[in-house]
Design a protein around this motif. Structure first.
Motif, PDB file in Angstrom:
ATOM      1  N   TYR A 180       0.814  -1.219   0.000  1.00 35.48           N
ATOM      2  CA  TYR A 180       0.000   0.000   0.000  1.00 35.48           C
ATOM      3  C   TYR A 180       0.844   1.265   0.000  1.00 35.48           C
ATOM      4  CZ  TYR A 180      -3.839  -3.133   1.360  1.00 35.48           C
ATOM      5  OH  TYR A 180      -4.774  -4.138   1.406  1.00 35.48           O
ATOM      6  N   MET A 181       2.026   1.196   0.597  1.00 35.22           N
ATOM      7  CA  MET A 181       2.868   2.382   0.749  1.00 35.22           C
ATOM      8  C   MET A 181       3.968   2.486  -0.315  1.00 35.22           C
ATOM      9  SD  MET A 181       1.808   4.315   3.119  1.00 35.22           S
ATOM     10  CE  MET A 181       3.263   5.350   3.175  1.00 35.22           C
ATOM     11  N   ILE A 209      -0.848   7.068   3.538  1.00 31.63           N
ATOM     12  CA  ILE A 209      -1.117   6.931   2.099  1.00 31.63           C
ATOM     13  C   ILE A 209      -1.545   8.271   1.508  1.00 31.63           C
ATOM     14  CG2 ILE A 209      -2.595   5.815   0.390  1.00 31.63           C
ATOM     15  CD1 ILE A 209      -2.751   3.392   2.276  1.00 31.63           C
TER      16      ILE A 209
END
Length: 573
Positions: A180-181, A209
């Motif tokens: 996600y990052m 995020i």
């Protein structure tokens, strides 16, 4: 010495943890064993069998024997030591090929050949929707977006989940497996060209995020949070919308209990203003779709829809109703309106306000009381809404809160519900965070007060039916509400969603922007299958238009249908 020990430790860890290193070591050992046997056989065979042999012949014999496919071209052997050596070579081959290979290579090959989720989309995307994180809210959002042509990209960090999601939505969304990052993951999802980025993770990860992608994209960022108190922090980080499904669920539960004439719709959510009536709306000709719970003792209670004659007297349509926990689309005129009923009134704001004042006005009924079980985010939101409507509320919660009327205790305890005077209440909102507790509390409330109106919260889809069987009049599924609210925002440029119905249909409003349009209500209904409820324009407002009614540029058409019907409806006008 310490440096040497550290180097040995590094080599050992590599061999223990790296499949490729283990396989390389295996093949090296196998090659060395073949070389050793070749040397031994080439040296001993002339001595034991009194025959010369070339190196290539010795190598061929060893490989044939270890692979157990020997052709016997050196037979017969005359020396027992040659036979024993051959047996040793064959046993070594069997062990290396049929035992070591499955143990070492099979897991590696299984991993190597296993299906892997894609790391990027098959082509560049623009104007699409990126969803970071998958859960029930995301699933509900994708279902809401089915009426549009938006392309959707889902980013999922867990490999197994990404494979499962990809199989489920292979015809509707692209699924990317990635961190996600990781900026590479964002680039693979083309967040820089996305129209909306929806983040469904915990608040801390969401903040990270948002801070990372805000500078990369001009698209709108929607953050879905557990607690609305994080709103200002996430907006400061760069989120355009911060939504709490719990807050919205509490309001929806309250609005299924009683009409709030002073309710203020959430301004960020398109279409919600069409579901409320306020004092300022009384002279307006805008169309409204208002949920009206029937309070025992009001003028409308006990009458049939035919006797009420809302269309004839007020110009108001009743397109659907809730009755005793059952949703009824297009109800018959013989349906009796009672305390277990909620009507959906569709008409102009002034007509609906007039009908409420005469037929459904809570001020003309006995004083209403409500018991709210659970005072978390959902319960607190419902409490605020009920208090604004002038409903006296008693809260049941295991923690003490700074509110006027509370019974401290477990909502599953019969004595606690008695202390909350549930037998005298007209409404019970069950808003606890545990579905099992909600089911049992609903059962107790229904048994202790058979005529009470019960509005319950559900966290899991499988719980909804159980809550209805337990006696709930209406159940709000929290993840579904969250997905639908996001859908309202994402689709606002295409269509305004007014209401998501429990049978899967959706009520929408679509403005006609095409010039020189020459079509009728009947034609739109035939080509789309959607039901046309009304038309709103600057100089006219029509409820339940006739099939030959001509549609014009600038008209706002209200229709109801399933996803495919509405998709055809949107394309048709």
């Amino acid at each position: 010495m310490p440096l040497e020990r550290k180097r040995r430790g590094t080599v050992w860890r590599t061999l223990r943890t790296s499949p490729s290193a283990q396989i390389s070591l295996y093949f090296l050992a196998f090659a060395m064993l073949i070389g050793l046997y070749t040397y031994i056989f080439h040296s001993l065979y002339p001595i034991l069998e009194n025959k010369p042999i070339q190196w290539s012949e010795a190598l061929l014999f060893v490989v044939e024997s270890m692979a157990t496919v020997g052709y016997g071209w050196l037979l017969p052997f005359h020396n027992d030591l040659t036979r024993l050596l051959t047996i040793q070579i064959m046993l070594s081959g069997v062990i290396m090929i049929f035992i070591v290979v499955p143990l070492l290579l099979a897991p590696f090959l299984t991993t190597l050949l296993a299906p892997t989720p894609p790391r990027r989309t098959p082509h560049a995307l623009k104007g699409h929707i990126v969803v970071i994180g998958y859960d029930e809210i995301t699933r509900s959002l994708i279902e809401s977006l089915m009426i549009s042509d938006h392309e959707i990209v889902i980013i999922e960090e867990d490999k197994a989940s990404a494979l499962e999601i990809g199989a489920r939505f292979r015809h509707r969304a692209y699924v990317i497996w990635g961190d996600y990052m990781d900026t590479a993951t964002w680039a693979s999802a083309h967040v820089d060209d996305a129209e909306y980025i929806v983040i469904c993770k915990d608040e801390r990860l969401t903040a990270n995020i948002v801070l990372g992608i805000r500078q990369l994209t001009g698209g709108k960022i929607i953050s879905v949070v557990d607690k609305l108190s994080f709103d200002r922090y996430l907006r400061y980080a760069g989120a355009d919308y911060v939504l709490s499904p719990k807050h919205a669920t509490g309001r929806i539960l309250a609005n299924h209990a009683v009409l709030n004439p002073a309710a203020d719709a959430m301004p960020d959510i398109p279409g919600l203003d069409r579901l409320y009536i306020s004092a300022a709306d009384h002279q307006q000709r805008e169309l409204r779709l208002i949920n009206i719970p029937i309070v025992t003792g009001c003028m409308a209670a006990g009458k049939t829809l035919m006797e009420l004659s809302l269309m004839g007297r007020y110009g108001i349509l009743v397109p659907f109703i809730w009755k005793a926990g059952t949703f009824i689309p297009d109800p018959s005129e013989s349906e009796i309106v009672d305390g277990s009923t909620s009507l959906f009134l569709f008409g102009t704001a002034d007509a609906v306000a007039n009908a409420i004042k005469i037929e459904f006005d809570p001020d003309g009924c006995m004083e209403s009381r409500a018991v709210i079980a659970g005072f978390g985010d959902v319960g607190a939101s419902a409490y605020s809404e009920m208090q604004s409507a002038g409903i006296s509320c008693t809260v049941v919660d295991s923690k003490k809160h700074e509110i006027h009327d509370q019974v401290v205790g477990n909502a599953e305890d019969e004595s606690i519900l008695k202390d909350a005077r549930i037998d005298l209440a007209q409404y019970c909102i069950v808003a606890l965070n545990n579905d099992d507790v909600n089911i049992f509390t609903t059962l107790m409330a229904r048994n202790m007060n058979p005529s009470i109106r019960i509005l319950a919260r559900a966290n899991e889809p499988k719980t909804v039916d159980k809550l209805y069987r337990a006696g709930a009049d209406y159940v709000a599924l929290l993840p579904t509400i969250g997905g639908q609210i996001i859908g309202r925002i994402v689709l606002s440029d295409i269509v305004t969603i007014l209401l998501d119905l429990p049978d899967g249909n959706i009520v929408v409003m679509k403005h006609i922007t095409t010039k020189n349009v020459r079509t009728t209500v009947g034609h739109i209904k035939r080509v789309s299958g959607a039901r046309i409820l009304g038309i709103e324009a600057a100089n006219r407002t029509i409820v339940a238009p006739e099939p030959d009614e001509l549609l014009k540029e600038g008209d706002a058409v209200v229709a109801v249908g399933d996803a495919m019907q509405l998709k055809r409806f949107i394309h048709a006008i």
